[in-house]
Design an enzyme around this catalytic site. Structure first.
Site, PDB file in Angstrom:
ATOM      1  N   LYS A  91       0.842  -1.199   0.000  1.00  0.00           N
ATOM      2  CA  LYS A  91       0.000   0.000   0.000  1.00  0.00           C
ATOM      3  C   LYS A  91       0.883   1.257   0.000  1.00  0.00           C
ATOM      4  O   LYS A  91       1.903   1.309   0.690  1.00  0.00           O
ATOM      5  CB  LYS A  91      -0.914  -0.038   1.227  1.00  0.00           C
ATOM      6  CG  LYS A  91      -1.969   1.052   1.301  1.00  0.00           C
ATOM      7  CD  LYS A  91      -2.846   0.806   2.527  1.00  0.00           C
ATOM      8  CE  LYS A  91      -3.810   1.946   2.794  1.00  0.00           C
ATOM      9  NZ  LYS A  91      -4.636   1.686   4.010  1.00  0.00           N
ATOM     10  N   SER A 166      -9.317   2.607   3.651  1.00  0.00           N
ATOM     11  CA  SER A 166      -8.395   3.259   2.742  1.00  0.00           C
ATOM     12  C   SER A 166      -7.590   2.291   1.878  1.00  0.00           C
ATOM     13  O   SER A 166      -6.896   2.721   0.956  1.00  0.00           O
ATOM     14  CB  SER A 166      -7.429   4.150   3.530  1.00  0.00           C
ATOM     15  OG  SER A 166      -6.606   3.394   4.396  1.00  0.00           O
ATOM     16  N   SER A 190      -9.716   0.426   7.818  1.00  0.00           N
ATOM     17  CA  SER A 190      -9.185   0.452   6.456  1.00  0.00           C
ATOM     18  C   SER A 190      -8.735  -0.884   5.907  1.00  0.00           C
ATOM     19  O   SER A 190      -8.401  -0.973   4.726  1.00  0.00           O
ATOM     20  CB  SER A 190      -8.017   1.443   6.373  1.00  0.00           C
ATOM     21  OG  SER A 190      -8.477   2.759   6.532  1.00  0.00           O
TER      22      SER A 190
END
Length: 479
Positions: A91, A166, A190
């Site tokens: 990520k 997220s 997230s």
């Protein structure tokens, strides 16, 4: 790449799905199966990396999930590992040496990282092959991966809808079949939110289970923990066991490798409506209550529980989130060149500005948030796990939670949506999102969540294995 279109029931919108499952080196295998095929010599790591890169390019053309592609894949530990040769992504809020870390923001130009983040080293220790970095909303603040400028990350189950946030880029790639697992982290939901939106398994570990984030250790409450999103329970279980070989927190009971359902019948607390007052929509309510009936059929005991947290919890968590935005605005120049806090998106600016008006309340906010663990412990008296929704309503269409929405309206919408997940971040307890057996009338996944006491990942994984065996999770391969 395979796409399909059908009319969404009751909405008149064309549902477009995207998946890249095909008869190549990856096939339909999950990470555990793919690693086993590599060990047996049926496929080579080079073949897998090449075919995965092709899948990723096809998926990304429709989903916009990738921030950075690696031309030369970065392999994991030379000695192998449980996931040796399995392709994955990091990520883009986590440093990978040589690649910029953009945090989803247009407020600065990121510099290439000089070294791997601690979690990147832990991830690589499992043997994975990193193919690049996935997109996230600015600084991970939003439950959808959308931007004021540039394309959003699209949900492969319905490209007109949010992939969650997220860790939306990671979830979109895994659900579409581009890679079996991908890095995700969770500071308010997230990991679990995009897992719920994209029909994946998303385990948020106990605080400190994976290697701690350097920034989080400096905060009064470390709310962020790293993990992965996956399509199968055994991939999440195998990742956690492999990660534990790299970092073993002596303050927590060892999880080890969980390989199937447990024999013990559990006492399950049922929480359908959020303690913050947000009412769960009908599709989500039906998915959770149907899961409760399945648990009873499997021999578990289900009773309703109450999570009596402080009524100020939601506002306090928002204040704490605003403090994070304020700190980023004050220290952003360390991330890259040309940082300008005025170029942060509408959500980040709104959080920061709200915090500036209320910063004097910070000590009281932190004290109240820390006391949440008492209410959480009370809800677990007589219970082994708690079943709840992941989100108060089903996955919204793109634009509903975009950072261009006026801040007051946007926050109201976020609080009506993200109504269950933040408690686990504050208390530091493990929680897992699983796909419900049913989808929405227009074919979108619905997530259900199981939460446990600190260190109870084994219990959550055993229960997840049992539900997966009872009724396989929906897959885009068959959608």
């Amino acid at each position: 790449m395979t796409t399909s279109e059908e009319q969404s029931q009751g909405r008149g919108e064309a549902r477009t799905t995207v998946h890249v499952f095909r008869d190549d080196a990856l096939g339909d295998l999950d990470a555990v199966g793919l690693a086993a095929a590599i060990r047996r010599g049926e496929v080579s790591p080079a073949e897998v990396a090449k075919d995965a890169a092709a899948r990723v390019r096809d998926a990304d053309a429709r989903l916009d999930a990738v921030q950075v592609h690696l031309d030369i894949p970065a392999h994991g530990a030379p000695g192998g590992g449980a996931f040796a040769g399995v392709p994955t992504f990091v990520k883009d809020n986590t440093d990978f040496a040589g690649l910029p870390t953009g945090h989803g923001s247009a407020a600065f130009r990121p510099r290439p990282a000089r070294r791997h983040a601690a979690f990147t080293r832990q991830l690589l220790s499992t043997g994975v092959t990193v193919l690049g970095k996935t997109r996230l909303p600015e600084f991970g603040f939003s439950p959808t991966t959308e931007y004021e400028e540039g394309p959003p990350v699209r949900n492969p189950w319905h490209t007109g809808h949010s992939a969650g946030g997220s860790s939306g880029g990671s979830a979109a790639l895994v659900a579409a079949g581009a890679v079996p697992v991908a890095h995700a982290n969770d500071g308010g939901g997230s990991i679990r939110i995009p897992a719920a939106c994209c029909g994946l398994v998303g385990l948020k570990p106990t605080r400190g289970r994976t290697v701690p984030n350097a920034q989080g250790r400096q905060l009064p409450i470390d709310i962020v923990v790293d993990g992965v999103v996956s399509r199968t329970v055994r991939d999440s279980a195998a990742f956690l066991a492999a990660a534990e070989l790299h970092h073993r927190n002596a303050k927590l009971p060892s999880v080890g490798l969980v390989e199937g359902p447990g024999k013990r019948r559990l006492r399950v607390g049922l929480l359908v409506d959020s303690p913050n007052g947000a009412r769960t929509d009908e599709d989500t309510r039906a998915a959770v209550t149907e899961t409760a009936r399945r648990l009873e059929r499997l021999g578990h005991t289900v009773t309703q529980v109450e999570l009596a947290i402080d009524p100020r919890f939601t506002g306090d968590f928002l204040t704490y989130w605003g403090m994070l935005s304020f700190l980023i605005g004050a220290t952003g120049r360390t991330m890259g060149t040309g940082f300008d806090r005025h170029r942060m998106d509408g959500l980040s600016r709104g959080l920061r500005e709200t915090y500036v008006r209320n910063w004097r309340n910070t000590p009281a906010v932190v004290r109240r948030l820390k006391r949440t663990r008492e209410a959480y412990a009370a809800a677990f008296r007589g219970q082994d796990v708690i079943l709840s929704p992941v989100l108060a309503h089903t996955t919204p269409p793109l634009g509903h939670l975009a950072p261009s929405v006026p801040y007051a309206t946007l926050v109201e919408r976020i609080l009506a949506y993200v109504a269950f997940t933040p408690v686990n971040n504050v208390v530091g307890t493990p929680s897992i999102s699983l796909p419900a057996a049913s989808t929405t009338p227009d074919g979108l996944p619905i997530g259900v969540m199981f939460s446990g006491r600190p260190g109870a990942e084994r219990t959550l994984l055993e229960l997840a294995f049992e539900l997966e065996a009872d009724r396989p999770f929906p897959s885009l391969r068959n959608a």
